[in-house]
Design a protein around this motif. Sequence first.
Motif, PDB file in Angstrom:
ATOM      1  N   TYR A   1      -0.856   7.756 -17.005  1.00 19.67           N
ATOM      2  CA  TYR A   1       0.176   8.322 -16.132  1.00 19.67           C
ATOM      3  C   TYR A   1       0.446   9.763 -16.550  1.00 19.67           C
ATOM      4  CZ  TYR A   1       1.300   3.529 -14.743  1.00 19.67           C
ATOM      5  OH  TYR A   1       1.242   2.243 -14.258  1.00 19.67           O
ATOM      6  N   GLN A   2       0.819  10.576 -15.559  1.00 25.47           N
ATOM      7  CA  GLN A   2       1.222  11.955 -15.815  1.00 25.47           C
ATOM      8  C   GLN A   2       2.583  12.171 -15.164  1.00 25.47           C
ATOM      9  OE1 GLN A   2      -0.705  15.267 -13.699  1.00 25.47           O
ATOM     10  NE2 GLN A   2      -1.112  16.110 -15.731  1.00 25.47           N
ATOM     11  N   LYS A   3       3.494  12.770 -15.918  1.00 24.31           N
ATOM     12  CA  LYS A   3       4.819  13.084 -15.377  1.00 24.31           C
ATOM     13  C   LYS A   3       4.689  14.337 -14.521  1.00 24.31           C
ATOM     14  CE  LYS A   3       9.324  12.033 -15.916  1.00 24.31           C
ATOM     15  NZ  LYS A   3       9.984  10.902 -16.479  1.00 24.31           N
ATOM     16  N   GLN A   4       4.982  14.188 -13.238  1.00 22.76           N
ATOM     17  CA  GLN A   4       4.927  15.297 -12.291  1.00 22.76           C
ATOM     18  C   GLN A   4       6.327  15.473 -11.733  1.00 22.76           C
ATOM     19  OE1 GLN A   4       1.814  14.437  -9.466  1.00 22.76           O
ATOM     20  NE2 GLN A   4       0.253  14.237 -11.063  1.00 22.76           N
ATOM     21  N   ALA A   5       6.956  16.600 -12.083  1.00 23.84           N
ATOM     22  CA  ALA A   5       8.381  16.817 -11.807  1.00 23.84           C
ATOM     23  C   ALA A   5       9.138  15.712 -12.543  1.00 23.84           C
ATOM     24  CB  ALA A   5       8.669  16.857 -10.320  1.00 23.84           C
ATOM     25  N   SER A   6       9.812  14.815 -11.832  1.00 20.15           N
ATOM     26  CA  SER A   6      10.545  13.742 -12.514  1.00 20.15           C
ATOM     27  C   SER A   6       9.919  12.376 -12.266  1.00 20.15           C
ATOM     28  CB  SER A   6      12.002  13.737 -12.042  1.00 20.15           C
ATOM     29  OG  SER A   6      12.041  13.494 -10.645  1.00 20.15           O
TER      30      SER A   6
ATOM     31  N   ILE B   1       0.821  -1.210   0.000  1.00 16.07           N
ATOM     32  CA  ILE B   1       0.000   0.000   0.000  1.00 16.07           C
ATOM     33  C   ILE B   1       0.857   1.263   0.000  1.00 16.07           C
ATOM     34  CG2 ILE B   1      -1.798   1.267   1.271  1.00 16.07           C
ATOM     35  CD1 ILE B   1      -2.607  -1.474  -0.047  1.00 16.07           C
ATOM     36  N   ASP B   2       1.955   1.277   0.745  1.00 19.44           N
ATOM     37  CA  ASP B   2       2.789   2.475   0.820  1.00 19.44           C
ATOM     38  C   ASP B   2       3.362   2.854  -0.542  1.00 19.44           C
ATOM     39  OD1 ASP B   2       4.272   0.093   0.961  1.00 19.44           O
ATOM     40  OD2 ASP B   2       5.906   1.017   2.093  1.00 19.44           O
ATOM     41  N   LYS B   3       3.797   1.870  -1.316  1.00 15.81           N
ATOM     42  CA  LYS B   3       4.345   2.141  -2.647  1.00 15.81           C
ATOM     43  C   LYS B   3       3.251   2.553  -3.616  1.00 15.81           C
ATOM     44  CE  LYS B   3       8.379  -0.688  -1.964  1.00 15.81           C
ATOM     45  NZ  LYS B   3       9.141  -1.869  -2.319  1.00 15.81           N
ATOM     46  N   LEU B   4       2.090   1.896  -3.527  1.00 17.64           N
ATOM     47  CA  LEU B   4       0.970   2.262  -4.392  1.00 17.64           C
ATOM     48  C   LEU B   4       0.472   3.669  -4.074  1.00 17.64           C
ATOM     49  CD1 LEU B   4      -0.905  -1.144  -4.313  1.00 17.64           C
ATOM     50  CD2 LEU B   4       0.279  -0.148  -6.288  1.00 17.64           C
ATOM     51  N   ALA B   5       0.453   4.043  -2.806  1.00 19.51           N
ATOM     52  CA  ALA B   5      -0.005   5.379  -2.409  1.00 19.51           C
ATOM     53  C   ALA B   5       0.866   6.462  -3.036  1.00 19.51           C
ATOM     54  CB  ALA B   5      -0.020   5.503  -0.889  1.00 19.51           C
ATOM     55  N   LEU B   6       2.150   6.183  -3.172  1.00 23.94           N
ATOM     56  CA  LEU B   6       3.046   7.143  -3.817  1.00 23.94           C
ATOM     57  C   LEU B   6       2.841   7.184  -5.330  1.00 23.94           C
ATOM     58  CD1 LEU B   6       6.356   6.454  -1.852  1.00 23.94           C
ATOM     59  CD2 LEU B   6       4.848   8.447  -1.639  1.00 23.94           C
ATOM     60  N   LEU B   7       2.530   6.042  -5.924  1.00 26.95           N
ATOM     61  CA  LEU B   7       2.333   5.959  -7.371  1.00 26.95           C
ATOM     62  C   LEU B   7       1.013   6.592  -7.805  1.00 26.95           C
ATOM     63  CD1 LEU B   7       3.147   4.884 -10.185  1.00 26.95           C
ATOM     64  CD2 LEU B   7       1.967   2.752  -9.569  1.00 26.95           C
ATOM     65  N   PHE B   8      -0.051   6.351  -7.055  1.00 26.99           N
ATOM     66  CA  PHE B   8      -1.375   6.839  -7.435  1.00 26.99           C
ATOM     67  C   PHE B   8      -1.498   8.329  -7.129  1.00 26.99           C
ATOM     68  CE2 PHE B   8      -3.314   2.435  -6.202  1.00 26.99           C
ATOM     69  CZ  PHE B   8      -2.706   1.845  -7.299  1.00 26.99           C
TER      70      PHE B   8
ATOM     71  N   TRP C   1       6.519   9.644 -12.547  1.00 22.80           N
ATOM     72  CA  TRP C   1       5.244   9.289 -13.161  1.00 22.80           C
ATOM     73  C   TRP C   1       4.230   8.986 -12.059  1.00 22.80           C
ATOM     74  CZ3 TRP C   1       4.277  10.166 -18.052  1.00 22.80           C
ATOM     75  CH2 TRP C   1       5.311  10.155 -18.984  1.00 22.80           C
ATOM     76  N   LYS C   2       3.049   9.580 -12.164  1.00 21.78           N
ATOM     77  CA  LYS C   2       1.942   9.323 -11.237  1.00 21.78           C
ATOM     78  C   LYS C   2       0.785   8.729 -12.036  1.00 21.78           C
ATOM     79  CE  LYS C   2       2.509  11.329  -7.188  1.00 21.78           C
ATOM     80  NZ  LYS C   2       2.465  10.576  -5.967  1.00 21.78           N
ATOM     81  N   MET C   3       0.158   7.674 -11.509  1.00 24.98           N
ATOM     82  CA  MET C   3      -0.999   7.096 -12.172  1.00 24.98           C
ATOM     83  C   MET C   3      -2.235   7.940 -11.862  1.00 24.98           C
ATOM     84  SD  MET C   3      -2.861   3.418 -11.755  1.00 24.98           S
ATOM     85  CE  MET C   3      -1.674   2.504 -12.699  1.00 24.98           C
ATOM     86  N   THR C   4      -2.936   8.334 -12.913  1.00 25.28           N
ATOM     87  CA  THR C   4      -4.145   9.144 -12.738  1.00 25.28           C
ATOM     88  C   THR C   4      -5.417   8.354 -13.006  1.00 25.28           C
ATOM     89  OG1 THR C   4      -4.057   9.961 -15.009  1.00 25.28           O
ATOM     90  CG2 THR C   4      -2.918  11.271 -13.327  1.00 25.28           C
ATOM     91  N   ALA C   5      -5.295   7.210 -13.686  1.00 22.88           N
ATOM     92  CA  ALA C   5      -6.480   6.399 -13.982  1.00 22.88           C
ATOM     93  C   ALA C   5      -6.063   4.966 -14.287  1.00 22.88           C
ATOM     94  CB  ALA C   5      -7.252   6.971 -15.166  1.00 22.88           C
ATOM     95  N   LEU C   6      -6.917   4.033 -13.869  1.00 21.93           N
ATOM     96  CA  LEU C   6      -6.761   2.614 -14.192  1.00 21.93           C
ATOM     97  C   LEU C   6      -8.142   2.066 -14.479  1.00 21.93           C
ATOM     98  CD1 LEU C   6      -5.258  -0.113 -14.370  1.00 21.93           C
ATOM     99  CD2 LEU C   6      -5.482  -0.291 -11.886  1.00 21.93           C
ATOM    100  N   THR C   7      -8.318   1.552 -15.686  1.00 24.56           N
ATOM    101  CA  THR C   7      -9.603   0.992 -16.103  1.00 24.56           C
ATOM    102  C   THR C   7      -9.412  -0.444 -16.542  1.00 24.56           C
ATOM    103  OG1 THR C   7     -10.417   3.146 -16.833  1.00 24.56           O
ATOM    104  CG2 THR C   7     -11.526   1.212 -17.730  1.00 24.56           C
TER     105      THR C   7
ATOM    106  N   ASN D   1       3.592  15.193 -21.344  1.00 22.56           N
ATOM    107  CA  ASN D   1       3.817  14.668 -19.990  1.00 22.56           C
ATOM    108  C   ASN D   1       2.765  13.639 -19.579  1.00 22.56           C
ATOM    109  OD1 ASN D   1       1.669  16.450 -19.678  1.00 22.56           O
ATOM    110  ND2 ASN D   1       2.334  17.136 -17.663  1.00 22.56           N
ATOM    111  N   THR D   2       2.046  13.102 -20.560  1.00 21.74           N
ATOM    112  CA  THR D   2       1.019  12.094 -20.303  1.00 21.74           C
ATOM    113  C   THR D   2       1.362  10.818 -21.067  1.00 21.74           C
ATOM    114  OG1 THR D   2      -0.657  13.807 -20.033  1.00 21.74           O
ATOM    115  CG2 THR D   2      -1.460  11.582 -20.465  1.00 21.74           C
ATOM    116  N   ALA D   3       1.121   9.691 -20.419  1.00 19.28           N
ATOM    117  CA  ALA D   3       1.358   8.395 -21.064  1.00 19.28           C
ATOM    118  C   ALA D   3       0.161   7.489 -20.815  1.00 19.28           C
ATOM    119  CB  ALA D   3       2.615   7.744 -20.520  1.00 19.28           C
TER     120      ALA D   3
END
Length: 142
Positions: free
Chosen positions: A117-122, A37-44, A124-130, A88-90
Amino acid sequence: MAQVTHLSAGITSRPPAEQELIALSKQKWQWMADKQIDKLALLFDDKAKFVHMSGTWKKDEELDIIKTGSIWYKNAEVHDVAVELFDNTAIVWSRLRLDAIVRGAEVRTEFTATEVYQKQASTWKMTALTFSSVRDTHQIKH
């Protein structure tokens, strides 16, 4: 520990940014399987949305579902991956077979997962999963 299997060939022949996103997606499936959960919380991203067969919810609920085991993503066998970059979007499309425990019942489902995913600073953050349920003959067009 659950195991994530990647069956797609030619990953190392892709551009570095695509390789990075494919590796991040694979790591995400492993973190989901291992309930990290800790790693996913940083990714999402904090505004991320998750679309499942039974509903759509936000980051906190997705993390709680994983943490409590309401859905346990035991194994994701990835058959194919396509990546498209837009500034900055993938978008990462993965054809996979997912073995999971959903509300106590073991299920095996063929999906195409769409990850945004969106590149935020350096980072990648996940913004959606379908998750889109598909036939086992479904193919991603490259």
